[in-house]
Design an enzyme around this catalytic site. Structure first.
Site, mmCIF file in Angstrom:
data_model
loop_
_atom_site.group_PDB
_atom_site.id
_atom_site.type_symbol
_atom_site.label_atom_id
_atom_site.label_comp_id
_atom_site.label_asym_id
_atom_site.label_seq_id
_atom_site.Cartn_x
_atom_site.Cartn_y
_atom_site.Cartn_z
ATOM 1 N N HIS A 254 0.848 -1.204 0.000
ATOM 2 C CA HIS A 254 0.000 0.000 0.000
ATOM 3 C C HIS A 254 0.883 1.253 0.000
ATOM 4 O O HIS A 254 0.595 2.235 0.696
ATOM 5 C CB HIS A 254 -0.943 0.013 1.204
ATOM 6 N N ASP A 317 -0.448 -4.942 5.736
ATOM 7 C CA ASP A 317 -1.495 -5.782 5.188
ATOM 8 C C ASP A 317 -1.431 -5.862 3.665
ATOM 9 O O ASP A 317 -0.866 -5.006 2.997
ATOM 10 C CB ASP A 317 -2.871 -5.254 5.612
ATOM 11 N N GLU A 318 -2.026 -6.894 3.132
ATOM 12 C CA GLU A 318 -2.330 -7.053 1.710
ATOM 13 C C GLU A 318 -1.119 -6.860 0.794
ATOM 14 O O GLU A 318 -1.183 -6.178 -0.226
ATOM 15 C CB GLU A 318 -3.472 -6.105 1.301
ATOM 16 N N VAL A 319 -0.026 -7.484 1.136
ATOM 17 C CA VAL A 319 1.144 -7.494 0.249
ATOM 18 C C VAL A 319 1.021 -8.704 -0.668
ATOM 19 O O VAL A 319 1.075 -9.845 -0.215
ATOM 20 C CB VAL A 319 2.452 -7.558 1.068
ATOM 21 N N GLU A 369 -1.503 -9.674 9.243
ATOM 22 C CA GLU A 369 -0.556 -10.316 8.328
ATOM 23 C C GLU A 369 0.878 -10.305 8.856
ATOM 24 O O GLU A 369 1.707 -11.099 8.403
ATOM 25 C CB GLU A 369 -0.575 -9.621 6.955
#
Length: 678
Positions: A254, A317-319, A369
């Protein structure tokens, strides 16, 4: 029908609802929210007049002095009573036992004891934080009596259930300026929240001034960012209200807005740009590049000086690992170091970041995460994916907080948030030492679908229900009573400055192109925005798209539709409830007439998608009235294909809103047609 006739019908409804309420339930003893640990109400109250004064005893603290002044100002705003400071009679005695450290910690004593009697009131607390919380309860006891304004007589002993009670506001996907942040801090304080989690970097914008790396805000913010002076001011503002400020700078993913100005930090080739849409993007920092860690060391050091709290949120998060997998240099590094997966590489990165922040006096908090076997136990796990990760972290020796179930941007009803508990599900079965590591929770408002005009309405009043879950005893779970008090608290919050109610009228006025909005308001009152992540599926939005349509004016929860649904449920359970039948019929007539009246403004450019919504309201209200008539006559409802099609159409989202009276009308129709459960 003329609008004055519609108003007359609404007056009839109000009278019938009051009569129904008085016969259906006893008057609840208080409107306090969050509910205190122990509360006992007594007859009478303490009169509020112009010479109402406050006396301070014990430990003196600037926060207490400022809080008392705010309390007196709020009393004036709430009551219209202009308080005279000179010569005032001390009616409230505030006594604080001892001081606290200059920097608010994650666990502080926020307990207090409040006694209000007709002859005076006392507020006692061990620390200034308890005084701040007790003053908010004192304000909630202010009410009108036949003789004027009084503070209701009560004896209260109170303390929070969890030490970490927060709200995260994303100011990146859509810019949220300082004045909006401040008014929400005031409302947070009113609800005894004590953590403001400030999401400050994202793919769509980098929102803080860095003097060491000016291209961060210079190229990554569209010119919309907080100066360091504004940051310090907001941190002070929050601290005065007993609220900690925890910044979040999302790494390694992000991070598109970081890489616009500093592409050398990236794991893949540029050029990079600020993202204008939502989702998970490939650009990510390179964990194998020592320059990244030198950069973060300097940047985090600069930010640590702005944010005094012990905790520092790194996101995490969300890698998706796409750029890591595509980079031969990174793959070779992983092979040399025995890192088999992108998750292993991120754990390597996180370990380095934890060490950097520890050097600057900070403890890391990150989304779940980051939970990995190599993560130091000093880190706090922020669970957004579910209660399982919270329980897993607690068993692994990590402190944790829960946000799963508290995402306000999902447009869930307050009742659904209210029944989510940090100690629920798997956490309920944890051993006591693991339970002690669960610090509390945070609600989140992600900013894909909010602007400074609408963000308050997406937070309040539902946030108050979450605040109660985090403060009040676990046994406080009565949903109908929560809604009863929430309606009062929604109005009570207005003097704090939040505009969840105040912005509604101007938005309707704009939608109607500055023509009369009475009928339109009746329509929007029974709509809710689509839930979860269903907005934008049929309309192409970017971060630059205006959010000024019907869906933006519609509030997350329709009180009228919820009340209507309860009336229908009551009638179907007991057809002898004639008062329910009368109110239902009157509402259906009103909504049908308001839908007809709203047609006069549908030519507005901002209401081009509203025509089908209005048509659906007319159709289902007419069908509901026919169903009521059939139930009265105990005769099957004539229910043809056109009726079925109209009802099914009204049950589906249109113009990105739900028509919230459609499901209860379907219940009426099913019952009248002899097709219950269809």
């Amino acid at each position: 029908m003329a609008w004055r006739s519609v108003r007359a019908l609404i007056l009839v409804i109000s009278v019938l609802l009051v009569a129904t309420s008085l016969t259906a339930q006893a008057v609840s003893p208080h409107n306090l929210m969050p509910v205190p640990s122990s509360v006992s109400l007594q007859p009478g109250g303490l009169a509020l007049d112009a010479r109402f004064g406050v006396a301070l005893k014990g430990h003196r603290d600037p926060r207490i002095d400022a809080a008392v002044e705010r309390t007196l100002q709020r009393i004036t705003t709430m009551t219209g009573v202009l308080l005279v400071r000179t010569g005032a009679t001390p009616r409230l005695v505030v006594a604080c036992d001892h001081g606290v450290n200059r920097i608010q910690g994650a666990v502080e004593d926020e307990s207090y004891a409040l006694r209000v009697a007709p002859d005076g009131a006392t507020l006692n607390a061990p620390t200034p934080y308890g005084i701040l919380r007790g003053l908010e309860t004192f304000l909630q006891l202010v009410e009108q009596s036949p003789s004027g304004f009084v503070v209701r007589a009560a004896t209260i002993e109170d303390r929070p259930r969890f030490p970490w009670r927060g709200l995260m506001i994303d100011v990146c996907r859509h810019w949220i300026p300082a004045e909006v942040v401040k008014r929400n801090l005031d409302a947070m304080a009113a609800m005894k929240l004590n953590v403001f989690h400030w999401h400050l970097s994202e793919d769509q914008g980098f929102r803080v001034e860095s003097r060491l790396f000016p291209r961060l805000q210079g190229m990554g913010s569209d010119g919309l960012f907080f100066t360091q002076a504004e940051i310090r001011d907001i941190v002070r503002y929050a601290a005065a209200r007993g609220i900690r400020v925890i910044p979040e700078f999302d790494v390694p993913g992000h991070s598109s807005s970081w890489l616009v100005g500093y592409p050398e930090l990236a794991a893949g080739p540029g050029p990079f740009e600020i993202q204008r849409k939502w989702g998970v993007f490939d650009p990510v920092m390179d964990p194998t590049n020592e320059q990244v860690y030198r950069f973060l060391d300097k940047f985090f050091g600069e930010m640590a000086a702005l944010f005094p709290d012990e905790y520092f949120h790194i996101g995490g998060d969300e890698v998706n690992g796409v750029q890591w997998k595509a980079n031969p240099k990174i793959q070779a590094f992983m092979q040399r170091h025995g890192l088999k997966t992108p998750e292993d590489l991120q754990a390597h990165f996180n370990t380095r970041v934890v060490a950097i922040l520890k050097k600057h006096g900070k403890r890391v908090i990150g989304w779940d995460e980051i939970l990995h076997g190599n993560l130091p136990n000093s880190a706090v796990i922020h669970s957004w994916r579910g209660p399982d990760s919270l329980a897993q972290a607690a068993l692994g020796g990590y402190s944790g907080i829960l946000s799963n179930g508290y995402y306000l941007d999902l447009i869930w009803p307050a009742s659904r948030h209210y029944l989510v508990d940090p100690m629920g599900k798997r956490a309920a079965d944890l051993p006591s030492e693991a339970k002690a590591r669960i610090l509390g929770g945070e609600a989140c408002i992600w900013a894909e679908w909010v602007t400074p005009e609408t963000v308050d309405s997406r937070i309040w009043p539902r946030m108050a229900a979450i605040a109660e879950r985090l403060w009040s005893p676990a046994t406080v779970t009565d949903v109908p009573d929560m809604y009863r008090r929430l309606a009062v608290i929604s109005r009570w919050l207005e003097p704090t400055g939040v505009r969840h109610r105040a912005n509604y009228g101007p938005m309707l006025d704009r939608l109607a192109d500055h023509r009369p909005t009475g009928a339109l308001e009746g329509v929007v009152d029974i709509l809710e925005p689509v839930r979860d992540y269903n907005r934008g599926r049929a309309v192409a939005y970017t971060s630059l798209s205006p959010l000024n349509r019907l869906v933006d004016a519609a509030r997350p929860e329709s009180d009228k539709a919820r009340d209507f649904a309860q009336l229908v449920t009551g009638l179907l359970a007991d057809p002898a409830r004639q008062s329910n039948r009368e109110v239902i019929a009157t509402w259906l007539q009103v909504w049908r007439q308001q839908a007809q009246g709203a047609q006069a403004v549908l030519d507005s450019a901002l209401l081009q998608d509203a025509g089908p919504v209005v048509k659906n309201i007319e159709a289902v209200c007419a069908l509901g009235l026919r169903a009521l008539d059939a139930l009265d006559k105990k005769a099957p409802l004539a229910y043809g294909a056109d009726d079925r099609e109209a009802l099914e159409r009204s049950l589906k989202p249109t113009a990105e809103v739900h028509l919230m009276i459609a499901p209860p009308i379907k219940k009426l129709v099913d019952a009248a047609a002899g097709q219950a459960g269809r």
